[in-house]
Design a protein around this motif. Structure first.
Motif, PDB file in Angstrom:
ATOM      1  N   TYR A 455      34.194  41.731  41.082  1.00  6.97           N
ATOM      2  CA  TYR A 455      32.918  41.989  40.427  1.00  6.97           C
ATOM      3  C   TYR A 455      31.808  41.165  41.070  1.00  6.97           C
ATOM      4  N   ILE A 456      30.595  41.304  40.542  1.00 10.11           N
ATOM      5  CA  ILE A 456      29.441  40.566  41.027  1.00 10.11           C
ATOM      6  C   ILE A 456      29.128  39.453  40.033  1.00 10.11           C
ATOM      7  N   THR A 457      29.029  38.243  40.512  1.00  6.89           N
ATOM      8  CA  THR A 457      28.727  37.112  39.637  1.00  6.89           C
ATOM      9  C   THR A 457      27.238  37.130  39.257  1.00  6.89           C
ATOM     10  N   LYS A 458      26.891  36.332  38.277  1.00  3.65           N
ATOM     11  CA  LYS A 458      25.490  36.264  37.858  1.00  3.65           C
ATOM     12  C   LYS A 458      24.596  35.717  38.960  1.00  3.65           C
ATOM     13  N   ASP A 459      25.197  35.048  39.954  1.00  7.86           N
ATOM     14  CA  ASP A 459      24.432  34.525  41.082  1.00  7.86           C
ATOM     15  C   ASP A 459      24.313  35.526  42.226  1.00  7.86           C
ATOM     16  N   GLY A 460      24.916  36.703  42.032  1.00  8.09           N
ATOM     17  CA  GLY A 460      24.782  37.752  43.030  1.00  8.09           C
ATOM     18  C   GLY A 460      25.794  37.723  44.151  1.00  8.09           C
ATOM     19  N   PHE A 461      26.931  37.081  43.923  1.00  7.82           N
ATOM     20  CA  PHE A 461      27.979  37.043  44.939  1.00  7.82           C
ATOM     21  C   PHE A 461      29.211  37.798  44.434  1.00  7.82           C
ATOM     22  N   VAL A 462      30.135  38.091  45.343  1.00  5.17           N
ATOM     23  CA  VAL A 462      31.352  38.799  44.970  1.00  5.17           C
ATOM     24  C   VAL A 462      32.413  37.789  44.554  1.00  5.17           C
ATOM     25  N   GLN A 463      33.222  38.175  43.546  1.00  4.88           N
ATOM     26  CA  GLN A 463      34.297  37.300  43.087  1.00  4.88           C
ATOM     27  C   GLN A 463      35.452  38.145  42.552  1.00  4.88           C
ATOM     28  N   ASN A 464      36.647  37.591  42.643  1.00  6.49           N
ATOM     29  CA  ASN A 464      37.841  38.210  42.071  1.00  6.49           C
ATOM     30  C   ASN A 464      38.155  37.583  40.718  1.00  6.49           C
ATOM     31  N   GLU A 465      38.881  38.324  39.897  1.00  4.97           N
ATOM     32  CA  GLU A 465      39.246  37.816  38.565  1.00  4.97           C
ATOM     33  C   GLU A 465      40.642  38.274  38.189  1.00  4.97           C
ATOM     34  N   GLY A 466      41.387  37.376  37.562  1.00  2.00           N
ATOM     35  CA  GLY A 466      42.681  37.743  36.999  1.00  2.00           C
ATOM     36  C   GLY A 466      43.871  37.068  37.625  1.00  2.00           C
ATOM     37  N   ASP A 467      43.675  36.358  38.730  1.00  2.33           N
ATOM     38  CA  ASP A 467      44.794  35.737  39.435  1.00  2.33           C
ATOM     39  C   ASP A 467      45.171  34.421  38.747  1.00  2.33           C
ATOM     40  N   ILE A 468      46.374  34.419  38.169  1.00  3.18           N
ATOM     41  CA  ILE A 468      46.828  33.281  37.362  1.00  3.18           C
ATOM     42  C   ILE A 468      48.214  32.843  37.829  1.00  3.18           C
ATOM     43  N   GLY A 469      48.467  31.550  37.818  1.00  5.14           N
ATOM     44  CA  GLY A 469      49.794  31.036  38.123  1.00  5.14           C
ATOM     45  C   GLY A 469      50.081  29.786  37.313  1.00  5.14           C
ATOM     46  N   VAL A 470      50.848  29.947  36.239  1.00  2.49           N
ATOM     47  CA  VAL A 470      51.144  28.827  35.332  1.00  2.49           C
ATOM     48  C   VAL A 470      52.654  28.612  35.298  1.00  2.49           C
ATOM     49  N   HIS A 471      53.094  27.408  35.622  1.00  2.00           N
ATOM     50  CA  HIS A 471      54.520  27.101  35.715  1.00  2.00           C
ATOM     51  C   HIS A 471      55.108  26.731  34.356  1.00  2.00           C
TER      52      HIS A 471
END
Length: 560
Positions: A455-471
Motif C-alpha cells: 500500500y501507500i503510506t501517509k508519507d507517500g511511499f510504498v510499504q508492505n504489510e502482514g509479514d509476521i514472525g513470532v517464535h
C-alpha cells in the motif's frame, strides 16, 4: 467473527443444508456406480498420504481421491528445505517420511551431482542430516515424491489422480453423515468416514461446515499478532526506510501507480479483513551447466511488473541470494526474500473460494509473474550488472518437474479456508498462555505470516504489510478439536489440513511435518469411529491417545 464473515458462513451452511434433499434424489439416478471404502480421503497432499497409510496399517480400506497427478503437495514440489522447528516433537509417519529420506541419501548412488561430503550438513537451525536419529530434513523434490509413491505402493493404496470434487452438487448428506461424494467426471465414492486433506478445504466447504477466510481481529480471540499489522516489521521483507515511490513518475501521484501497489488503504491496526497472505512457488534452481535450464522470457512478460524491484536496487539494496537455500546435488529451495520478491502480494485473495477455472488462472498468473521475475533480474539493464551476471549463472534444475517445464507442480497455498471447529487454536495456545488438554500432535515453528498487502503510506511511499514472525517459547500441543467439525455440522468428516485455527496460529501449524502428523491422527480417529460405530466427535480421547502413542506420535514435550 466480523459480521461480513458470519453472514457468508451462515449463507453457505443454509445453502448446503437446504440442498441436501435434492442431492440425495440425484444420487438415486445411479450415475457413476460408487466406489466404496471404509475411509475416503480427498486430497493429494503429504497429509493425504500419511492418512491413507495409517488407515491401511489399522486394517481398514481407503481410497485417495487426488486432484493432483503428483503426490505430496509442497513436500514434493520444491519445499525441500523443511520448516521444522524442534525436530524432537515430530513423530509417527511424519518422522518415518524423513527417515526414508535419510535412507535414500545414505546410498552413494543418490549423489549424482555432488558428493555427500561436499554437500555439507546445513539445515534450518539444525543439521540437515541427523545420523543419530537416522533422519534427513533437506531433500530434492523428486526424492520426496518417490517416498510418497513408495508409501502408496507398499501399502497398496488406491489413488485416483486428476480427480476433482464436484463443488456444486457432489455430495450426499443424510442425518449429518456424508454418504458419498462425486467428482466432476461423475464418479461417486462412498465411505463411512471422509477426510478432507486439501490445502483449500473444498470438501469441508461443500459439506456445509462453517469456516473463515482471512484475518480475525485481535479482539476476536484476544490475540496480539492477528489482524492488520501496519508498521510491524519482523522480517526483512519490507521497504523499511528506503523511501520508494509507488508512482509511475516518482513523487507524482497524478502519474498513476506502478504495478503491484494497491490504491486502497491497509486498514487499521488489529482489524479483521478477508485477505490471505501471498502465495509463491518454491523453485528448485541450480548453477550446474549439465543440469541447468536457463531462465527464459515467459508468455505475457511485462517488465513494468518489476519496476519496484528496479527502484529497490537503485536505493542500494542487494540481498538477492539470501534465500537460495542448498539442498542435495547442487540445487536450491529458493523462497521469497526482500521487499519485492517471489511472493505475488495481493494476487491470491480470491483463490480460496474460487472455482477450478479461476484457480488455474491464478496459478498461471503466479507462474508467469515469478518466471518473469527471474528473467527480469537476469536481463534487465536496471538491475546492477554484478547481480545480473551472477543471476545468469542460475537456472531451473533439469531433472526436476520434468513433465511441467521444470516448474513446481504445486503453488504454495500458505493459507486458504480454515474450519470453525470444536476447538480454535490461537496464538494463546501456541505461546503457552492457554493449555491444550487433548493433544493429537505437536508443532514448534514460528508463527509465520507472509505479506498480505502492498500500500501507500501517509508519507507517500510504498510499504508492505502482514509479514509476521513470532517464535513460540517451546513446542506446543495441537488440540483434537482443531480437526473436528462441531457435531451438529457433520459426524463423519475430519479436516487435518484446513484446521480450526486463527490466522496467526495457522502460520505455525501450516508446516508440512505437522500436516503429516495431523493426517495420521485423523486416520486413527477415523478407524476408531468405524470400529465403534460412533461419530468422530464421540471417540474417548484416552483411547485415541493410547493408540497414537502406540504408533509413535509425540503428544507432549519430553522433559530431559
Amino acid at each position: 467473527m466480523n459480521t461480513k464473515k458470519y453472514i457468508r458462513v451462515l449463507a453457505i451452511f443454509l445453502l448446503v443444508t437446504t440442498s441436501c434433499r435434492s442431492k440425495q434424489m440425484e444420487d438415486k439416478t445411479g450415475i457413476g456406480s460408487p466406489q466404496t471404502a471404509d475411509v475416503i480421503v480427498y486430497g493429494g497432499t503429504s497429509a493425504a498420504i500419511t492418512t491413507a497409510v495409517q488407515v491401511k496399517k489399522m486394517g481398514k480400506s481407503v481410497i485417495v481421491i487426488s486432484p493432483d497427478k503428483h503426490l505430496g503437495g509442497l513436500s514434493s514440489s520444491g519445499l525441500g528445505y523443511t520448516d521444522t522447528g524442534n525436530k524432537e516433537v515430530i513423530g509417527g509417519l511424519s518422522r518415518e517420511f524423513y527417515q526414508r529420506i535419510y535412507n535414500y541419501y545414505a546410498k552413494d548412488s543418490a549423489w549424482k551431482w555432488q558428493t555427500r561430503k561436499d554437500y555439507g550438513n546445513v539445515g534450518q537451525g539444525t543439521p540437515a542430516i541427523d545420523g543419530a536419529n537416522r533422519t534427513m530434513w533437506i531433500f530434492e523434490p523428486h526424492v520426496a515424491e518417490q517416498v510418497f509413491e513408495d508409501f502408496v505402493s507398499e501399502y497398496n493404496i488406491p489413488v485416483v489422480r486428476d480427480a476433482y470434487l464436484n463443488r456444486e452438487s457432489g455430495i450426499v448428506i443424510k442425518d449429518g453423515n456424508i454418504q458419498s461424494i462425486t467428482t466432476t467426471d461423475g464418479q461417486r465414492y462412498s465411505g463411512t468416514v471422509f477426510i478432507d486433506a486439501t490445502y483449500e478445504g473444498d470438501l469441508m466447504a461443500l459439506a456445509g461446515i462453517p469456516y473463515t477466510v482471512g484475518r480475525e481481529s485481535n479482539t476476536t480471540y484476544g490475540e496480539r499478532w492477528n489482524g492488520v499489522q501496519t508498521n510491524v516489521f519482523q522480517h526483512p521483507h519490507n521497504f523499511g526506510d528506503l523511501h520508494v515511490s509507488p508512482y509511475k513518475v516518482p513523487g507524482d501521484p497524478n502519474s498513476g501507480l506502478v504495478m503491484g501497489v494497491s490504491k486502497e488503504g491497509p486498514g487499521n491496526y488489529g482489524e479483521a479483513d478477508d485477505k490471505v497472505q501471498a502465495y509463491n512457488f518454491r523453485m528448485c534452481l541450480t548453477q550446474l551447466d549439465e543440469n541447468k535450464v536457463p531462465f527464459k522470457k515467459p508468455a505475457n512478460y511485462n517488465p513494468e511488473r518489476y519496476e519496484l524491484l528496479a527502484r529497490v536496487y537503485a536505493k542500494g539494496w542487494d540481498q538477492t541470494f539470501q534465500k537460495f537455500d542448498p539442498i542435495p546435488n547442487l540445487k536450491t529451495d529458493t523462497n521469497n526474500h526482500g521487499p519485492f520478491n517471489t511472493d505475488y502480494i495481493g494476487m491470491s485473495y480470491d483463490y480460496p473460494e474460487a472455482g477450478y477455472k479461476r484457480r488455474k488462472e491464478i496459478v498461471k498468473e503466479h507462474r508467469e509473474y515469478q518466471q518473469g521475475l527471474m528473467y527480469f533480474i537476469a536481463t534487465d539493464p536496471r538491475i546492477p550488472g554484478k547481480v545480473r551476471e551472477e543471476f545468469k549463472k542460475w537456472g531451473y534444475a533439469k531433472d526436476e518437474f520434468q513433465d511441467n517445464g521444470n516448474w513446481p507442480y504445486q503453488i504454495y497455498v500458505r493459507e486458504a479456508r480454515r474450519m470453525l471447529g470444536q476447538f480454535v487454536m490461537t496464538e494463546n495456545e501456541i505461546l503457552g498462555k492457554k493449555k491444550v488438554e487433548k493433544s493429537i500432535g505437536m508443532g514448534s515453528y514460528t508463527m509465520d505470516s507472509h505479506n498480505v498487502q502492498r500500500y501507500i503510506t501517509k508519507d507517500g511511499f510504498v510499504q508492505n504489510e502482514g509479514d509476521i514472525g513470532v517464535h513460540p517459547h517451546e513446542p506446543y500441543k495441537i488440540d483434537l478439536g482443531t480437526i473436528l467439525p462441531k457435531k451438529g455440522a457433520c459426524t463423519n468428516l475430519i479436516v487435518p489440513v484446513a484446521v480450526s485455527s486463527s490466522h496467526i496460529a495457522f502460520g505455525s501449524i501450516r508446516m508440512e511435518p505437522v500436516f503429516m502428523i495431523l493426517g495420521q491422527s485423523a486416520a486413527t480417529l477415523a478407524v476408531m469411529a468405524i470400529e465403534t460405530s460412533k461419530a468422530v466427535q464421540d471417540i474417548a480421547y484416552a483411547d485415541l491417545k493410547a493408540q497414537l502413542l502406540k504408533d509413535g506420535q509425540r503428544l507432549e514435550l519430553e522433559k530431559h
